[in-house]
Design an enzyme around this catalytic site. Structure first.
Site, mmCIF file in Angstrom:
data_model
loop_
_atom_site.group_PDB
_atom_site.id
_atom_site.type_symbol
_atom_site.label_atom_id
_atom_site.label_comp_id
_atom_site.label_asym_id
_atom_site.label_seq_id
_atom_site.Cartn_x
_atom_site.Cartn_y
_atom_site.Cartn_z
ATOM 1 N N LYS A 53 17.289 -7.811 -2.519
ATOM 2 C CA LYS A 53 16.590 -8.834 -1.987
ATOM 3 C C LYS A 53 17.286 -9.626 -0.740
ATOM 4 O O LYS A 53 16.863 -9.937 0.122
ATOM 5 C CB LYS A 53 15.929 -9.629 -3.111
ATOM 6 C CG LYS A 53 14.845 -8.858 -3.990
ATOM 7 C CD LYS A 53 14.815 -9.842 -5.348
ATOM 8 C CE LYS A 53 13.664 -8.984 -6.148
ATOM 9 N NZ LYS A 53 13.557 -9.563 -7.580
ATOM 10 N N GLN A 97 15.061 -14.478 -11.259
ATOM 11 C CA GLN A 97 14.971 -12.942 -11.554
ATOM 12 C C GLN A 97 14.781 -12.928 -13.306
ATOM 13 O O GLN A 97 15.304 -13.387 -13.911
ATOM 14 C CB GLN A 97 16.258 -12.273 -11.169
ATOM 15 C CG GLN A 97 16.307 -10.887 -11.345
ATOM 16 C CD GLN A 97 15.405 -9.991 -10.332
ATOM 17 O OE1 GLN A 97 15.201 -10.368 -9.337
ATOM 18 N NE2 GLN A 97 14.922 -8.929 -10.809
ATOM 19 N N ASP A 120 7.010 -15.054 -6.059
ATOM 20 C CA ASP A 120 6.841 -14.020 -6.901
ATOM 21 C C ASP A 120 5.243 -13.815 -7.232
ATOM 22 O O ASP A 120 4.765 -12.797 -7.885
ATOM 23 C CB ASP A 120 7.447 -13.924 -8.479
ATOM 24 C CG ASP A 120 8.796 -13.375 -8.524
ATOM 25 O OD1 ASP A 120 8.916 -12.509 -7.849
ATOM 26 O OD2 ASP A 120 9.866 -13.659 -8.953
HETATM 27 N N1 GUN Z 1 12.093 -8.346 -12.852
HETATM 28 C C1 GUN Z 1 11.553 -7.235 -12.417
HETATM 29 N N2 GUN Z 1 10.857 -7.171 -11.259
HETATM 30 C C2 GUN Z 1 10.784 -8.657 -10.946
HETATM 31 C C3 GUN Z 1 9.966 -9.349 -9.953
HETATM 32 O O1 GUN Z 1 9.325 -8.689 -9.337
HETATM 33 N N3 GUN Z 1 10.350 -10.485 -10.043
HETATM 34 C C4 GUN Z 1 11.394 -11.023 -10.569
HETATM 35 N N4 GUN Z 1 11.732 -12.653 -10.516
HETATM 36 N N5 GUN Z 1 11.789 -10.634 -11.687
HETATM 37 C C5 GUN Z 1 11.681 -9.206 -11.721
#
Ligand code: GUN
Length: 283
Positions: A53, A97, A120
């Site tokens: 990311k 996350q 998100d």
């Molecule tokens: N863990 C797995 N996929 C995601 C996601 O798209 N966003 C977040 N914040 N955590 C994750």
């Protein structure tokens, strides 16, 4: 004729457009879109997602800050931090996350993130807007899947789509988005009976459960579209939920793992950061 939908190639194209958009926004506003990612603990999968990311943000000119916190951070400390980021005018997107350690209530964390900064799309109000077909921020993985299907002009109207997996992050929101495209949606999960039969009558299959090779060649109708959301590590190799080698010659479209849905999830996140920035700075 079988075609591989490369999330990597499509992402490259879309990220070039995002980069241009960001550059224009920076000159118009004299501000830089800024994503803050909060990573709690040292889960290796989460660490690697966060690294991708951060790299993707850099690629398109979005500023990113990663806050690493120890596994032992208390729920209250985390909520206090989120409130501080909510109030920080230089921050346009907040991403915590997941998963979080067991002593922290994920729902409380998600509810605390300011709606306007919820990149998100996990906030209950954003999910509610999606369900109602109203404007909001869409969760990145389902959004990326719809972008992939549209990029190939795959007609979903009246088609039978089967989603295997009912997670809050993928299965549930994707069902809503596929319905919006006029597909007839079935969601299968761990208690579903006759999965093979349901797969065999589906025009589109999305596998999102995290079980290597769950979808085998004998479960797929000739000419079907197969989207693989699985990310499984087997013998130190990444594999999806679909038996790719066996299935690929039978279908019309398939997504690879790696290089399929994964890069598109991150590309959708970048789009969401830009959307949040525009809403905050241009309205
Ligand atoms: N863990 C797995 N996929 C995601 C996601 O798209 N966003 C977040 N914040 N955590 C994750």
């Amino acid at each position: 004729m079988m075609a591989i939908i490369s999330g990597r190639k499509l992402s490259k194209k879309i990220r070039e457009d995002i980069k241009k958009d960001v550059s224009k926004l920076v000159s118009e506003t004299a501000k830089i879109p800024h994503l803050v990612v909060v990573l709690v603990g040292d889960n290796p999968a989460s660490q690697s997602y966060v690294k991708y990311k951060k790299r993707a943000c850099k690629e398109v000119g979005i500023k990113s800050t990663v806050i690493n916190e120890k596994e032992s951070i208390t729920e209250q400390e985390l909520l206090t931090m989120i409130n501080r980021l909510n109030d920080d005018e230089s921050v346009h997107g907040i991403l915590v996350q997941l998963p979080l350690p067991d002593h922290i209530d994920e729902n409380k964390v998600i509810d605390t993130i300011k709606l306007q900064k919820d990149v998100d799309g996990f906030h209950p109000l954003n999910l509610g807007y999606m369900l109602l077909g109203r404007d909001g921020i869409l969760p990145a993985t389902p959004k990326g899947i719809i972008t992939m299907l549209k990029s190939e002009n795959i007609n979903l109207e009246g088609k039978d789509a089967l989603i295997i997996g009912r997670s809050n992050i993928v299965g549930k929101p994707l069902g809503t988005l596929l319905m919006k495209e006029n597909a007839t949606v079935t969601t299968a999960h761990s208690r579903t009976q006759n999965l093979k039969e349901k797969c065999l009558r589906s025009d589109v299959i999305v596998a999102a459960v995290g079980r290597p090779k769950l979808v085998t060649e004998d479960m797929v109708k000739p000419g079907a579209v197969v989207i693989d959301v699985g990310v499984n590590r087997v013998d130190n190799k990444l594999v999806g939920d679909v038996d790719y080698e066996a299935v690929k010659d039978k279908v019309s479209y398939i997504t690879p793992v790696p290089g399929g849905v994964g890069p598109m999830t991150i590309t959708s996140l970048l789009q969401n950061v830009v959307l949040c920035f525009k809403r905050i700075e241009l309205t």
